[in-house]
Design an enzyme around this catalytic site. Structure first.
Site, PDB file in Angstrom:
ATOM      1  N   GLY A 169     -12.706  -3.812   1.298  1.00 18.68           N
ATOM      2  CA  GLY A 169     -14.078  -3.316   1.445  1.00 18.68           C
ATOM      3  C   GLY A 169     -14.405  -2.313   0.345  1.00 18.68           C
ATOM      4  NE  ARG A 211      -4.421  -1.309   1.741  1.00 21.21           N
ATOM      5  CZ  ARG A 211      -5.356  -1.697   2.597  1.00 21.21           C
ATOM      6  NH1 ARG A 211      -5.131  -1.648   3.891  1.00 21.21           N
ATOM      7  NH2 ARG A 211      -6.526  -2.120   2.163  1.00 21.21           N
ATOM      8  CE  LYS A 234     -10.918  -4.896   7.754  1.00 19.22           C
ATOM      9  NZ  LYS A 234     -10.312  -3.886   6.875  1.00 19.22           N
ATOM     10  N   GLY A 283      -6.313  -5.281   1.165  1.00 22.71           N
ATOM     11  CA  GLY A 283      -4.984  -5.131   1.722  1.00 22.71           C
ATOM     12  C   GLY A 283      -4.403  -6.475   2.123  1.00 22.71           C
TER      13      GLY A 283
HETATM   14  N1  LIG Z   1     -11.289 -18.847   9.307  1.00 18.93           N
HETATM   15  C1  LIG Z   1     -10.766 -17.688   9.722  1.00 18.93           C
HETATM   16  N2  LIG Z   1     -10.901 -17.304  11.003  1.00 18.93           N
HETATM   17  C2  LIG Z   1     -10.372 -16.146  11.425  1.00 18.93           C
HETATM   18  N3  LIG Z   1      -9.693 -15.274  10.640  1.00 18.93           N
HETATM   19  C3  LIG Z   1      -9.549 -15.614   9.359  1.00 18.93           C
HETATM   20  C4  LIG Z   1     -10.081 -16.819   8.834  1.00 18.93           C
HETATM   21  N4  LIG Z   1      -9.769 -16.865   7.530  1.00 18.93           N
HETATM   22  C5  LIG Z   1      -9.069 -15.757   7.246  1.00 18.93           C
HETATM   23  N5  LIG Z   1      -8.918 -14.995   8.341  1.00 18.93           N
HETATM   24  C6  LIG Z   1      -8.172 -13.732   8.466  1.00 18.93           C
HETATM   25  O1  LIG Z   1      -8.728 -12.753   7.635  1.00 18.93           O
HETATM   26  C7  LIG Z   1      -7.803 -11.686   7.569  1.00 18.93           C
HETATM   27  C8  LIG Z   1      -8.013 -10.865   6.332  1.00 18.93           C
HETATM   28  O2  LIG Z   1      -9.357 -10.436   6.290  1.00 18.93           O
HETATM   29  P1  LIG Z   1      -9.835  -9.051   5.646  1.00 18.93           P
HETATM   30  O3  LIG Z   1     -11.311  -9.156   5.588  1.00 18.93           O
HETATM   31  O4  LIG Z   1      -9.235  -7.912   6.394  1.00 18.93           O
HETATM   32  O5  LIG Z   1      -9.164  -9.131   4.182  1.00 18.93           O
HETATM   33  P2  LIG Z   1      -9.002  -8.080   3.012  1.00 18.93           P
HETATM   34  O6  LIG Z   1     -10.349  -7.714   2.479  1.00 18.93           O
HETATM   35  O7  LIG Z   1      -8.003  -8.625   2.064  1.00 18.93           O
HETATM   36  O8  LIG Z   1      -8.354  -6.810   3.634  1.00 18.93           O
HETATM   37  P3  LIG Z   1      -8.891  -5.326   3.830  1.00 18.93           P
HETATM   38  O9  LIG Z   1     -10.393  -5.367   3.956  1.00 18.93           O
HETATM   39  O10 LIG Z   1      -8.197  -4.995   5.116  1.00 18.93           O
HETATM   40  O11 LIG Z   1      -8.412  -4.572   2.658  1.00 18.93           O
HETATM   41  C9  LIG Z   1      -6.438 -12.336   7.630  1.00 18.93           C
HETATM   42  O12 LIG Z   1      -5.666 -11.696   8.620  1.00 18.93           O
HETATM   43  C10 LIG Z   1      -6.738 -13.815   7.990  1.00 18.93           C
HETATM   44  O13 LIG Z   1      -5.911 -14.329   9.014  1.00 18.93           O
HETATM   45  O1  LIG Z   2      -7.849  -2.254   5.198  1.00 19.31           O
HETATM   46  C1  LIG Z   2      -8.772  -1.660   4.639  1.00 19.31           C
HETATM   47  O2  LIG Z   2      -9.699  -2.263   4.041  1.00 19.31           O
HETATM   48  C2  LIG Z   2      -8.755  -0.155   4.601  1.00 19.31           C
HETATM   49  O3  LIG Z   2      -7.527   0.355   5.029  1.00 19.31           O
HETATM   50  C3  LIG Z   2      -9.912   0.411   5.422  1.00 19.31           C
HETATM   51  O4  LIG Z   2      -9.756   0.039   6.763  1.00 19.31           O
HETATM   52  P1  LIG Z   2     -11.054  -0.097   7.703  1.00 19.31           P
HETATM   53  O5  LIG Z   2     -11.823  -1.301   7.237  1.00 19.31           O
HETATM   54  O6  LIG Z   2     -10.507  -0.206   9.081  1.00 19.31           O
HETATM   55  O7  LIG Z   2     -11.860   1.181   7.507  1.00 19.31           O
END
Ligand SMILES: Nc1ncnc2c1ncn2[C@@H]1O[C@H](COP(=O)(O)OP(=O)(O)OP(=O)(O)O)[C@@H](O)[C@H]1O
Ligand SMILES: O=C(O)[C@H](O)COP(=O)(O)O
Length: 403
Positions: free
Chosen positions: A384, A37, A202, A360
């Site tokens: 997101g 990033r 998330k 990310g």
């Molecule tokens: N079964 C699970 N239980 C708990 N955590 C999990 C599981 N599978 C994946 N994860 C976690 O999900 C995290 C990533 O989720 P996130 O939703 O933040 O991803 P992203 O959309 O790529 O990132 P962002 O939304 O931050 O840009 C990782 O740190 C991973 O360890």
């Molecule tokens: O990791 C992300 O998806 C962005 O940096 C936004 O972070 P946030 O979900 O904490 O608002």
């Protein structure tokens, strides 16, 4: 929308330019484990600095609770930005206080400063327009012009994303322009079959997106933490796996709707389970076991898709023309739970589909697991944000950049 090219063409020597970036990088203590990033915003920062602007970079990191918290300091990101730019980057130890004002005052033409985490201030994320506006007023004191380039945060109605651009002449940075250009292809003219793979942690944010994706995608693969809310909705025991309990009825309706409308909703057929969340610091062996999706023991936690699901998901990606993937399939940061994410990444590389990886953590996973990021069609810095864009929602941080 006015682009940064127009700003550069008008001349920026001596102009204080506020760049809202997304420097929300994964950290192990103060060590940045993936700097994607930061690299993504370099073209914007570099172009402005090279043109003689005084560049003030601001970002959030993590989710601190509206007050300073050293665990979420942007200092490591500022240091890394300096290394990547090959110049000194000043760091303000607050966001809008004495340190920020003095740091910005001290910038020479072409200088770059980073101010401390925006979310150390309650006004940044406040739902109250007046409180958010008051914080945006203070941010506005730091600059003459605003450049929006934090694509990962454009879905957040936060002071630095939404309210600040209304107070300053505003422009779209190179990263947001690129991201929107690619994602537009997936909304305007998507090649089918269009497969979406969703995972990550998330869960509440992402479950809402499925409502829209059911109208757009031909097939949706569910992995990561959100898979367990689906398995629960099917009536299975999920032990101590991640669960969004209040969303179970919503997910039941998704499953029914997918059946009715002919969208193929693919759920894990097995899972890797452990006694507890693994230690990501020591990476001590977690000794997971593979169990069928309907046989997760009550005292176990699902932390990755299992071997049969890996094969199934790979097979569901081979005939795709377009794939959007957001969210790791498991806790990829631990080697015992990385195979599901690896299998999906490999299947994407093996398929001729146009592939967009969003998020990310997903982008970091691809790089940390040793894949060549250039082999994917596009790696988006927004998780997101890219999902909500694909949903067709108006994103506050994009709306605010309109004229
Ligand atoms: N079964 C699970 N239980 C708990 N955590 C999990 C599981 N599978 C994946 N994860 C976690 O999900 C995290 C990533 O989720 P996130 O939703 O933040 O991803 P992203 O959309 O790529 O990132 P962002 O939304 O931050 O840009 C990782 O740190 C991973 O360890
Ligand atoms: O990791 C992300 O998806 C962005 O940096 C936004 O972070 P946030 O979900 O904490 O608002």
């Amino acid at each position: 929308m006015k682009t940064i090219d127009e700003l550069l063409a008008a001349g920026v020597t001596g102009t204080r330019v506020f760049v809202r970036a997304d420097l929300n990088v994964p950290l192990d203590g103060t060590r940045i484990t993936d700097d994607g990033r930061i690299r993504a915003v370099l073209p914007t920062v570099k172009a402005l600095a090279d043109a003689g602007a005084k560049v003030v970079v601001a970002s959030h990191l993590g989710r601190p609770k509206g007050a300073p918290d050293p665990a979420f300091s942007l200092a490591p990101a500022a240091a890394r930005l300096g290394e990547l730019l090959g110049t000194e980057v000043a760091f303000a130890t607050d966001t809008v206080g004495d340190s920020a004002l003095a740091t910005v005052d001290g910038l020479a033409d072409g200088g770059v400063a980073v101010v401390e985490n925006l979310r150390f201030n309650a006004g940044e994320t406040s739902k109250d327009d007046v409180e958010r506006g008051a914080f945006a007023d203070r941010l506005a004191e730091l600059a003459d012009v605003y450049v929006g380039d934090g694509f990962g945060a454009v879905h957040r109605k936060h002071a630095s994303v939404f309210d600040l651009p209304a107070r300053l002449p505003h422009y779209v940075g190179f990263l947001i322009a690129t991201e929107v250009g690619v994602l537009k292809k997936l909304t305007d003219d998507v090649q089918r079959p269009y497969v979406v793979a969703l995972g990550g942690a998330k869960v509440s944010d992402k479950l809402a997106v499925i409502d829209e994706l059911l109208k757009k995608a031909d097939r949706i693969l569910i992995g990561g933490g959100m898979a367990y809310t689906f398995l629960k909705a099917k009536g299975y025991e999920i032990g101590s796996s991640l669960l969004q309990e209040d969303q179970v009825p919503v997910v039941v309706e998704y499953i029914e709707r997918a059946e009715k409308t002919g969208v193929e909703l693919v759920l894990p057929v097995d899972a890797l389970v452990g006694a507890a969340f693994p230690d990501l610091k020591t990476k001590a062996p977690a000794n997971p076991t593979a169990v069928a999706a309907d046989a997760i023991p009550a005292d176990r936690m699902g932390l990755d898709i299992g071997p049969e699901s890996r094969k199934l998901y790979a097979s569901k990606l081979t005939d795709a023309a377009t794939v959007f993937w957001n969210g790791p399939m498991g806790v990829f940061e631990h080697p015992d739970y990385a195979e599901g994410t690896k299998a999906v990444a490999q299947a994407l590389l093996d398929s001729p589909a146009f592939t967009v990886v969003g998020g990310g953590d997903s982008a970091a996973a691809v790089r940390l697991l040793g894949f060549d990021e250039n082999a994917f069609g596009h790696i988006s810095t927004g998780g997101g944000a890219s999902l909500e864009y694909l949903e067709g929602k108006t994103l506050p941080g994009l709306a605010a950049l309109e004229d």
